[in-house]
Scaffold this active site. Structure first.
Site, PDB file in Angstrom:
ATOM      1  N   LYS A  14       6.822  56.986  11.598  1.00  0.00           N
ATOM      2  CA  LYS A  14       6.846  55.516  11.485  1.00  0.00           C
ATOM      3  C   LYS A  14       7.509  54.868  12.701  1.00  0.00           C
ATOM      4  O   LYS A  14       7.014  53.885  13.226  1.00  0.00           O
ATOM      5  CB  LYS A  14       7.635  55.054  10.248  1.00  0.00           C
ATOM      6  N   ARG A  89      13.227  50.150   1.149  1.00  0.00           N
ATOM      7  CA  ARG A  89      13.268  51.538   0.689  1.00  0.00           C
ATOM      8  C   ARG A  89      13.514  51.622  -0.808  1.00  0.00           C
ATOM      9  O   ARG A  89      13.586  52.722  -1.351  1.00  0.00           O
ATOM     10  CB  ARG A  89      14.396  52.261   1.409  1.00  0.00           C
ATOM     11  N   ARG A 123      13.358  67.429  15.966  1.00  0.00           N
ATOM     12  CA  ARG A 123      13.769  66.162  16.582  1.00  0.00           C
ATOM     13  C   ARG A 123      15.070  66.259  17.347  1.00  0.00           C
ATOM     14  O   ARG A 123      16.018  66.896  16.900  1.00  0.00           O
ATOM     15  CB  ARG A 123      14.022  65.139  15.465  1.00  0.00           C
ATOM     16  N   ARG A 156      20.614  64.812  15.265  1.00  0.00           N
ATOM     17  CA  ARG A 156      21.394  63.916  14.403  1.00  0.00           C
ATOM     18  C   ARG A 156      21.921  64.701  13.200  1.00  0.00           C
ATOM     19  O   ARG A 156      21.242  65.594  12.701  1.00  0.00           O
ATOM     20  CB  ARG A 156      20.488  62.793  13.877  1.00  0.00           C
ATOM     21  N   ARG A 167      17.243  63.830   1.779  1.00  0.00           N
ATOM     22  CA  ARG A 167      16.535  62.588   2.136  1.00  0.00           C
ATOM     23  C   ARG A 167      15.134  62.553   1.530  1.00  0.00           C
ATOM     24  O   ARG A 167      14.644  61.493   1.123  1.00  0.00           O
ATOM     25  CB  ARG A 167      16.463  62.434   3.663  1.00  0.00           C
TER      26      ARG A 167
HETATM   27  P1  AMP Z   1      15.966  56.207   9.141  1.00  0.00           P
HETATM   28  O1  AMP Z   1      16.332  56.266  10.564  1.00  0.00           O
HETATM   29  O2  AMP Z   1      15.053  55.065   8.805  1.00  0.00           O
HETATM   30  O3  AMP Z   1      15.451  57.509   8.592  1.00  0.00           O
HETATM   31  O4  AMP Z   1      17.321  55.898   8.329  1.00  0.00           O
HETATM   32  C1  AMP Z   1      18.438  56.752   8.411  1.00  0.00           C
HETATM   33  C2  AMP Z   1      19.385  56.481   7.244  1.00  0.00           C
HETATM   34  O5  AMP Z   1      19.833  55.121   7.279  1.00  0.00           O
HETATM   35  C3  AMP Z   1      18.775  56.654   5.857  1.00  0.00           C
HETATM   36  O6  AMP Z   1      18.782  58.008   5.435  1.00  0.00           O
HETATM   37  C4  AMP Z   1      19.708  55.772   5.038  1.00  0.00           C
HETATM   38  O7  AMP Z   1      20.942  56.396   4.803  1.00  0.00           O
HETATM   39  C5  AMP Z   1      19.961  54.597   5.974  1.00  0.00           C
HETATM   40  N1  AMP Z   1      18.945  53.528   5.800  1.00  0.00           N
HETATM   41  C6  AMP Z   1      18.020  53.110   6.694  1.00  0.00           C
HETATM   42  N2  AMP Z   1      17.253  52.124   6.183  1.00  0.00           N
HETATM   43  C7  AMP Z   1      17.722  51.907   4.930  1.00  0.00           C
HETATM   44  C8  AMP Z   1      17.335  51.030   3.878  1.00  0.00           C
HETATM   45  N3  AMP Z   1      16.295  50.175   4.014  1.00  0.00           N
HETATM   46  N4  AMP Z   1      18.044  51.078   2.728  1.00  0.00           N
HETATM   47  C9  AMP Z   1      19.095  51.923   2.565  1.00  0.00           C
HETATM   48  N5  AMP Z   1      19.490  52.799   3.504  1.00  0.00           N
HETATM   49  C10 AMP Z   1      18.812  52.795   4.682  1.00  0.00           C
END
Ligand code: AMP
Length: 208
Positions: A14, A89, A123, A156, A167
């Site tokens: 994404k 989310r 990654r 990360r 996740r």
């Molecule tokens: P991502 O980079 O989008 O995979 O996000 C990394 C982490 O950030 C996720 O595993 C969540 O802990 C937090 N996070 C990102 N976006 C959201 C969201 N919309 N709602 C809640 N937590 C989020």
């Protein structure tokens, strides 16, 4: 006007696709994960709060995330549209979003779990500028070094296997219900996220 949501499990591409489309359409790419990581880097209060959840592979609470998103999309650069990557989310976030903005389309990136795990474990990210790479699909010019900042790339913490598993569980339980939510609103289109980056990018463009 293109107010778009990119939905899909972690590792489906994404972020990569959102970057490509945002350049093409000249609209901002808004990744809530990136905003949280930026806050963590700058050691803000928001960052401190978010990191407790992120390190465990859990979602940051809706109130925190919603306030942050609302502030971001109220800025001038969002007047002509945006690509939301990683938001909403949860159903509560989607309900909140529907009150503050119209949505034109939701692209659902579909990818099998085995492929997700393979992609995420490959990654690497630049500690300085956050540019993502993949040791299989998006290699830096020099192994382990960011093309832009020449700093070493890192994995990360939330891309370590135990956390990735968590996740994915969180995605299934809390985010996957959004597929039906947006299907009912007739906003959802499915995209096969398996092909090469350029092929998926073309498919995305056709859907917009
Ligand atoms: P991502 O980079 O989008 O995979 O996000 C990394 C982490 O950030 C996720 O595993 C969540 O802990 C937090 N996070 C990102 N976006 C959201 C969201 N919309 N709602 C809640 N937590 C989020």
């Amino acid at each position: 006007m293109a107010r778009l949501i990119f939905l899909g499990p972690p590792g489906a591409g994404k972020g990569t696709q959102a970057k490509i489309l945002s350049k093409k359409l000249h609209i901002p790419h808004i990744s809530t994960g990136d905003i949280f990581r930026e806050n963590i880097k700058n050691q803000t209060e928001l960052g401190k709060k978010a990191s407790e959840y992120m390190n465990e592979g859990l979602l940051v609470p809706d109130e925190v995330t919603n306030d942050m998103l609302k502030e971001r999309i109220s800025r001038q650069d969002c007047k002509i549209g945006y690509v939301l990557d990683g938001y909403p989310r949860t159903i509560a976030q989607a309900d909140f979003l529907s009150k503050i903005s119209k949505i034109d389309r939701v692209i659902n990136f579909m990818l099998a779990d085995e492929e997700i795990i393979k992609r995420i474990s490959g990654r690497r990210t630049c500690k300085t500028c956050g540019t993502p790479y993949n040791i299989e699909f998006m290699r830096p010019k020099k192994t382990g070094i960011c093309d832009k900042c020449l700093t070493p790339l890192v994995q990360r913490d939330d891309e370590k296997p135990e956390i990735v598993k968590k996740r994915l569980e969180v995605y299934e339980a809390q985010t996957a219900p959004l597929i039906e939510y947006y299907q009912k609103k007739k906003l959802l289109v499915d995209i096969d996220a398996f092909p090469k980056i350029e092929e998926v990018a073309l498919a995305v463009e056709k859907m917009i």
